[in-house]
Design an enzyme around this catalytic site. Structure first.
Site, PDB file in Angstrom:
ATOM      1  N   CYS A  81       0.611  -0.455  -3.491  1.00 49.60           N
ATOM      2  CA  CYS A  81       0.943  -0.834  -2.106  1.00 49.60           C
ATOM      3  C   CYS A  81       0.817  -2.330  -1.864  1.00 49.60           C
ATOM      4  O   CYS A  81       1.733  -2.981  -1.355  1.00 49.60           O
ATOM      5  CB  CYS A  81       0.089  -0.046  -1.118  1.00 49.60           C
ATOM      6  SG  CYS A  81      -1.684  -0.410  -1.172  1.00 49.60           S
ATOM      7  N   HIS A 104       6.584   1.234   2.019  1.00 51.11           N
ATOM      8  CA  HIS A 104       5.348   1.096   1.240  1.00 51.11           C
ATOM      9  C   HIS A 104       5.489   1.798  -0.105  1.00 51.11           C
ATOM     10  O   HIS A 104       6.436   2.560  -0.332  1.00 51.11           O
ATOM     11  CB  HIS A 104       4.164   1.674   2.015  1.00 51.11           C
ATOM     12  CG  HIS A 104       4.283   3.144   2.312  1.00 51.11           C
ATOM     13  ND1 HIS A 104       3.205   3.995   2.312  1.00 51.11           N
ATOM     14  CD2 HIS A 104       5.356   3.932   2.612  1.00 51.11           C
ATOM     15  CE1 HIS A 104       3.596   5.226   2.612  1.00 51.11           C
ATOM     16  NE2 HIS A 104       4.897   5.208   2.815  1.00 51.11           N
ATOM     17  N   HIS A 145      -4.832   0.821   2.381  1.00 51.67           N
ATOM     18  CA  HIS A 145      -3.378   0.930   2.201  1.00 51.67           C
ATOM     19  C   HIS A 145      -2.670  -0.083   3.104  1.00 51.67           C
ATOM     20  O   HIS A 145      -3.162  -0.419   4.194  1.00 51.67           O
ATOM     21  CB  HIS A 145      -2.901   2.342   2.538  1.00 51.67           C
ATOM     22  CG  HIS A 145      -1.493   2.620   2.095  1.00 51.67           C
ATOM     23  ND1 HIS A 145      -1.089   2.547   0.783  1.00 51.67           N
ATOM     24  CD2 HIS A 145      -0.372   2.958   2.794  1.00 51.67           C
ATOM     25  CE1 HIS A 145       0.197   2.840   0.683  1.00 51.67           C
ATOM     26  NE2 HIS A 145       0.648   3.081   1.896  1.00 51.67           N
TER      27      HIS A 145
END
Length: 354
Positions: free
Chosen positions: A261, A324, A312
């Protein structure tokens, strides 16, 4: 004698009934007029009345408020606005550059640089004016009336349909939005090709008049956006993201074939010339804070599983979605905030493109 009195009584009764009926008919006509769709909408009436007071309302548009305004009709509004803002009379040139209209307002507006034709000497006077066209005409009207204003230090706002706004209209839309003259149509959309009603056009002209009347040397920017450089970066980011979609997740991946990510964010923004830390928790300290409701394309969005520890990151791309690299076994993709964990785990947003 009694018969004569009875006759007078009968005449009096008939006259009274006639007067009552006429009054009823008159009242009925008035009631019908109030429900006429060509009177100003409730939300517009007060502004329309003020526009009429300062002579921004052409006579030909009175009673046509709900109708879409044509290019020729708005030319008259634009000339009236120019004269009100500049304090000068628009000069009608001797030569008419158009073959399909004899409108003195169109010819005057053309001489002022407010309007242009569609080619081959035609103006298309009956064409319905779009939202982006009216923005350009308003912008040019202001420039003609107030050439001393500063038109360079203005930020653009990125609507979700920004790419649908023609390149020749973007400066005008960005300027007028930033100074509070125009708005979107909801859901962060501008709808550049949509038509404009007469009452909407009149209110836009009146709003610009009010802004200028309240200003000194220039119009103040009242809404934030991004610089023209920022706009270019966002458009470049969109191109870069499209090339990475579908590539697999890999822990520690920074491309070009796989990503985690924060590696995706680090790589993409690096290609834009924006240096970010490598891991999500550190990336969350970059740039400036932005509230969730104010997110725009290119903002970074962070998530925390326990509500405290960021684990994240993604890139907001509009419409409540972000791009993402989610997890092992998945690919770079677009996901909605309302999707399970991401709705509950949203932590913060940061803006690194200005």
């Amino acid at each position: 004698m009694n018969e004569r009195i009875d006759k007078f009584k009968l005449i009096f009764i008939l006259m009274t009934m006639t007067i009552v009926m006429m009054a009823a008919i008159t009242y009925a006509d008035s009631a019908l007029a109030q429900s006429d769709p060509d009177i100003p909408s409730d939300w517009a009436k007060a502004e329309i009345d003020k526009a009429k007071e300062i002579d921004l309302l052409p006579e030909k548009l009175q009673g046509k408020y709900a109708s879409d305004i044509t290019r020729e009709e708005f030319s008259e509004v634009a000339v009236k606005l120019y004269e009100a803002l500049s304090g000068k009379k628009g000069i009608l040139p001797e030569e008419n550059p158009f073959t399909d209209t004899q409108s003195t307002d169109v010819i005057t507006a053309s001489a002022l640089g407010i309007v242009q034709g569609g080619g081959d000497g035609e103006f298309e006077p009956d064409g319905m004016i779009t939202r982006q066209e009216i923005s350009v005409m308003l912008y040019r009207t202001l420039q003609a009336a107030k050439p001393e204003y500063n038109y360079s230090d203005v930020y653009e706002y990125i609507f979700e349909d920004y790419n649908m706004i023609s390149s020749w209209a973007r400066d005008a839309v960005g300027y007028l939005y930033s100074v509070g003259v125009i708005n979107g149509v909801g859901d962060n959309l501008f709808n550049p090709g949509g038509n404009t009603t007469a009452e909407e056009a009149i209110i836009l002209a009146k709003r610009m008049h009010d802004k200028v009347s309240a200003s000194n040397s220039s119009l103040a920017v009242s809404r934030s956006g991004v610089s023209r450089r920022g706009t270019a970066l966002k458009l470049k980011l969109e191109e870069l993201i499209a090339k990475e979609m579908g590539k697999p997740y890999k822990w520690g991946g920074m491309g070009p074939n796989s990503y985690d990510c924060s590696g995706l964010v680090y790589s993409l923004f690096g290609k834009l010339g924006i240096s970010l830390p490598r891991v999500a928790s550190s990336q969350a300290k970059a740039g400036t804070y932005v509230a969730r409701q104010d997110l725009t394309y290119g903002d970074l969005v962070f998530f925390a599983r326990n509500g405290k520890t960021i684990n994240h990151v993604g890139i907001y791309v509009g419409n409540g979605e972000f791009v993402h690299a989610p997890q092992a076994g998945d690919v770079v993709k677009k996901t909605a905030f309302t999707s399970g964990y991401y709705e509950k785990g949203y932590y913060t947003g940061r803006r690194v493109i200005n």
